[in-house]
Design a protein around this motif. Structure first.
Motif, PDB file in Angstrom:
ATOM      1  N   PHE A 124       0.828  -1.199   0.000  1.00  0.00           N
ATOM      2  CA  PHE A 124       0.000   0.000   0.000  1.00  0.00           C
ATOM      3  C   PHE A 124       0.871   1.261   0.000  1.00  0.00           C
ATOM      4  N   LEU A 125       1.891   1.286   0.847  1.00  0.00           N
ATOM      5  CA  LEU A 125       2.765   2.459   0.920  1.00  0.00           C
ATOM      6  C   LEU A 125       3.540   2.673  -0.377  1.00  0.00           C
ATOM      7  N   LYS A 126       3.878   1.587  -1.027  1.00  0.00           N
ATOM      8  CA  LYS A 126       4.545   1.689  -2.322  1.00  0.00           C
ATOM      9  C   LYS A 126       3.630   2.423  -3.317  1.00  0.00           C
ATOM     10  N   ALA A 127       2.360   2.041  -3.350  1.00  0.00           N
ATOM     11  CA  ALA A 127       1.395   2.714  -4.224  1.00  0.00           C
ATOM     12  C   ALA A 127       1.247   4.181  -3.834  1.00  0.00           C
ATOM     13  N   TYR A 128       1.179   4.418  -2.532  1.00  0.00           N
ATOM     14  CA  TYR A 128       1.051   5.779  -2.012  1.00  0.00           C
ATOM     15  C   TYR A 128       2.230   6.649  -2.465  1.00  0.00           C
ATOM     16  N   VAL A 129       3.428   6.100  -2.402  1.00  0.00           N
ATOM     17  CA  VAL A 129       4.622   6.853  -2.812  1.00  0.00           C
ATOM     18  C   VAL A 129       4.574   7.154  -4.307  1.00  0.00           C
ATOM     19  N   PHE A 130       4.162   6.166  -5.114  1.00  0.00           N
ATOM     20  CA  PHE A 130       4.028   6.430  -6.550  1.00  0.00           C
ATOM     21  C   PHE A 130       3.048   7.575  -6.797  1.00  0.00           C
ATOM     22  N   GLU A 131       1.931   7.550  -6.065  1.00  0.00           N
ATOM     23  CA  GLU A 131       0.908   8.574  -6.262  1.00  0.00           C
ATOM     24  C   GLU A 131       1.339   9.939  -5.742  1.00  0.00           C
ATOM     25  N   ASN A 132       1.726  10.003  -4.494  1.00  0.00           N
ATOM     26  CA  ASN A 132       1.907  11.283  -3.815  1.00  0.00           C
ATOM     27  C   ASN A 132       3.307  11.866  -3.866  1.00  0.00           C
ATOM     28  N   ASN A 133       4.305  11.039  -4.007  1.00  0.00           N
ATOM     29  CA  ASN A 133       5.672  11.555  -4.018  1.00  0.00           C
ATOM     30  C   ASN A 133       6.261  11.626  -5.421  1.00  0.00           C
ATOM     31  N   LEU A 134       5.884  10.664  -6.262  1.00  0.00           N
ATOM     32  CA  LEU A 134       6.449  10.632  -7.615  1.00  0.00           C
ATOM     33  C   LEU A 134       5.469  11.116  -8.678  1.00  0.00           C
ATOM     34  N   GLY A 135       4.185  11.181  -8.322  1.00  0.00           N
ATOM     35  CA  GLY A 135       3.183  11.613  -9.296  1.00  0.00           C
ATOM     36  C   GLY A 135       3.010  10.642 -10.450  1.00  0.00           C
ATOM     37  N   ASP A 136       3.397   9.397 -10.253  1.00  0.00           N
ATOM     38  CA  ASP A 136       3.264   8.371 -11.284  1.00  0.00           C
ATOM     39  C   ASP A 136       1.919   7.666 -11.075  1.00  0.00           C
ATOM     40  N   LEU A 137       0.863   8.261 -11.623  1.00  0.00           N
ATOM     41  CA  LEU A 137      -0.492   7.776 -11.376  1.00  0.00           C
ATOM     42  C   LEU A 137      -0.749   6.411 -12.007  1.00  0.00           C
ATOM     43  N   LYS A 138      -0.130   6.146 -13.130  1.00  0.00           N
ATOM     44  CA  LYS A 138      -0.288   4.844 -13.787  1.00  0.00           C
ATOM     45  C   LYS A 138       0.261   3.728 -12.900  1.00  0.00           C
ATOM     46  N   GLU A 139       1.466   3.937 -12.394  1.00  0.00           N
ATOM     47  CA  GLU A 139       2.092   2.927 -11.524  1.00  0.00           C
ATOM     48  C   GLU A 139       1.358   2.840 -10.186  1.00  0.00           C
ATOM     49  N   ALA A 140       0.872   3.981  -9.694  1.00  0.00           N
ATOM     50  CA  ALA A 140       0.109   3.989  -8.441  1.00  0.00           C
ATOM     51  C   ALA A 140      -1.151   3.147  -8.597  1.00  0.00           C
ATOM     52  N   LYS A 141      -1.884   3.373  -9.665  1.00  0.00           N
ATOM     53  CA  LYS A 141      -3.123   2.616  -9.899  1.00  0.00           C
ATOM     54  C   LYS A 141      -2.833   1.123 -10.000  1.00  0.00           C
ATOM     55  N   THR A 184      -0.390  -0.509  -8.732  1.00  0.00           N
ATOM     56  CA  THR A 184       0.036  -1.042  -7.435  1.00  0.00           C
ATOM     57  C   THR A 184      -1.137  -1.111  -6.459  1.00  0.00           C
ATOM     58  N   TYR A 185      -2.017  -0.106  -6.472  1.00  0.00           N
ATOM     59  CA  TYR A 185      -3.223  -0.182  -5.632  1.00  0.00           C
ATOM     60  C   TYR A 185      -4.076  -1.388  -6.045  1.00  0.00           C
ATOM     61  N   GLU A 186      -4.218  -1.609  -7.342  1.00  0.00           N
ATOM     62  CA  GLU A 186      -5.003  -2.753  -7.821  1.00  0.00           C
ATOM     63  C   GLU A 186      -4.351  -4.075  -7.417  1.00  0.00           C
ATOM     64  N   PHE A 190      -6.488  -1.562   4.874  1.00  0.00           N
ATOM     65  CA  PHE A 190      -6.226  -0.481   3.925  1.00  0.00           C
ATOM     66  C   PHE A 190      -6.951  -0.670   2.597  1.00  0.00           C
ATOM     67  N   ALA A 191      -7.754  -1.733   2.457  1.00  0.00           N
ATOM     68  CA  ALA A 191      -8.450  -1.982   1.190  1.00  0.00           C
ATOM     69  C   ALA A 191      -9.383  -0.837   0.820  1.00  0.00           C
ATOM     70  N   ASP A 192     -10.130  -0.324   1.792  1.00  0.00           N
ATOM     71  CA  ASP A 192     -11.016   0.817   1.518  1.00  0.00           C
ATOM     72  C   ASP A 192     -10.217   2.035   1.073  1.00  0.00           C
ATOM     73  N   ASP A 193      -9.096   2.255   1.715  1.00  0.00           N
ATOM     74  CA  ASP A 193      -8.240   3.388   1.350  1.00  0.00           C
ATOM     75  C   ASP A 193      -7.711   3.233  -0.073  1.00  0.00           C
ATOM     76  N   ALA A 194      -7.360   1.999  -0.442  1.00  0.00           N
ATOM     77  CA  ALA A 194      -6.858   1.753  -1.795  1.00  0.00           C
ATOM     78  C   ALA A 194      -7.953   2.021  -2.826  1.00  0.00           C
ATOM     79  N   GLU A 195      -9.176   1.585  -2.543  1.00  0.00           N
ATOM     80  CA  GLU A 195     -10.291   1.827  -3.465  1.00  0.00           C
ATOM     81  C   GLU A 195     -10.552   3.325  -3.632  1.00  0.00           C
ATOM     82  N   ILE A 196     -10.552   4.043  -2.531  1.00  0.00           N
ATOM     83  CA  ILE A 196     -10.762   5.496  -2.584  1.00  0.00           C
ATOM     84  C   ILE A 196      -9.625   6.177  -3.346  1.00  0.00           C
ATOM     85  N   SER A 197      -8.401   5.717  -3.106  1.00  0.00           N
ATOM     86  CA  SER A 197      -7.256   6.302  -3.803  1.00  0.00           C
ATOM     87  C   SER A 197      -7.374   6.097  -5.307  1.00  0.00           C
ATOM     88  N   ILE A 198      -7.780   4.904  -5.727  1.00  0.00           N
ATOM     89  CA  ILE A 198      -7.945   4.636  -7.162  1.00  0.00           C
ATOM     90  C   ILE A 198      -9.023   5.556  -7.742  1.00  0.00           C
TER      91      ILE A 198
END
Length: 177
Positions: A113-130, A132-134, A145-153
């Motif tokens: 989950f944190l790996k996805a979070y870092v892609f999204e929020n620190n690197l701005g790599d939304l494709k990789e974040a999505k 990884t969340y999936e 954290f499943a609900d958080d991952a769904e909301i993040s996606i």
């Protein structure tokens, strides 16, 4: 003659065992000392140099003692600290190491989950974040954290203004029902 060889072998094994045990204790002592310095009440600000030194010690411990039960925990601390010190690539590297080498570690879901979070929020790599969340949702659908991952996606790439507008619209709809 055979007895002497066996005694020499036993002595050698004992020396190696005690040397490794001593090295492990020394490394753990260094970690505890540096953690004490870094996280003492006196320190209001994190000393980046000490934090980097501690990250290196955590990783060195895992390198030297990969089978030790503390290794994945130290790596998690290293990844978390790297993430919070704005070292996104380093944190992803450490989280990947945990996921690859310690897949049964209790915090493996958090690592993904944190790996996805870092892609999204620190690197701005939304494709990789999505992606990884999936992956997280597929592998850990019942995790806290499943609900958080769904909301993040659902909210990937949306600005704070867009999120506020959607929230207000949702509140209006719920008020009308």
């Amino acid at each position: 003659m055979k007895t002497i060889k066996n005694l020499k072998l036993l002595a050698f094994i004992s020396i190696v065992f005690f040397a490794c045990s001593s090295q492990k204790q020394d490394k753990e002592s260094q970690i505890k000392q540096l953690e004490g310095q870094l996280f003492s009440d006196e320190n209001k600000m994190v000393d980046r140099n000490k934090a980097n030194e501690l990250i290196a010690l955590y990783i060195e411990f895992a390198d030297e003692f990969p089978e030790n039960e503390q290794s994945p925990a130290y790596l998690f601390k290293a990844g978390d600290m790297a993430m919070n010190l704005s070292m996104p690539r380093r944190s992803i590297e450490v989280f990947d190491r945990i996921l690859n080498n310690y897949p049964d570690y209790e915090k493996a879901p958090q690592c993904l989950f944190l790996k996805a979070y870092v892609f999204e929020n620190n690197l701005g790599d939304l494709k990789e974040a999505k992606k990884t969340y999936e992956q997280f949702l597929k592998k850990y659908p019942d995790d806290d954290f499943a609900d958080d991952a769904e909301i993040s996606i659902k909210n990937l790439g949306k600005s704070p203004e867009e999120l506020i507008k959607e929230f207000e619209e949702q509140a209006k709809k719920e008020g009308e029902i």
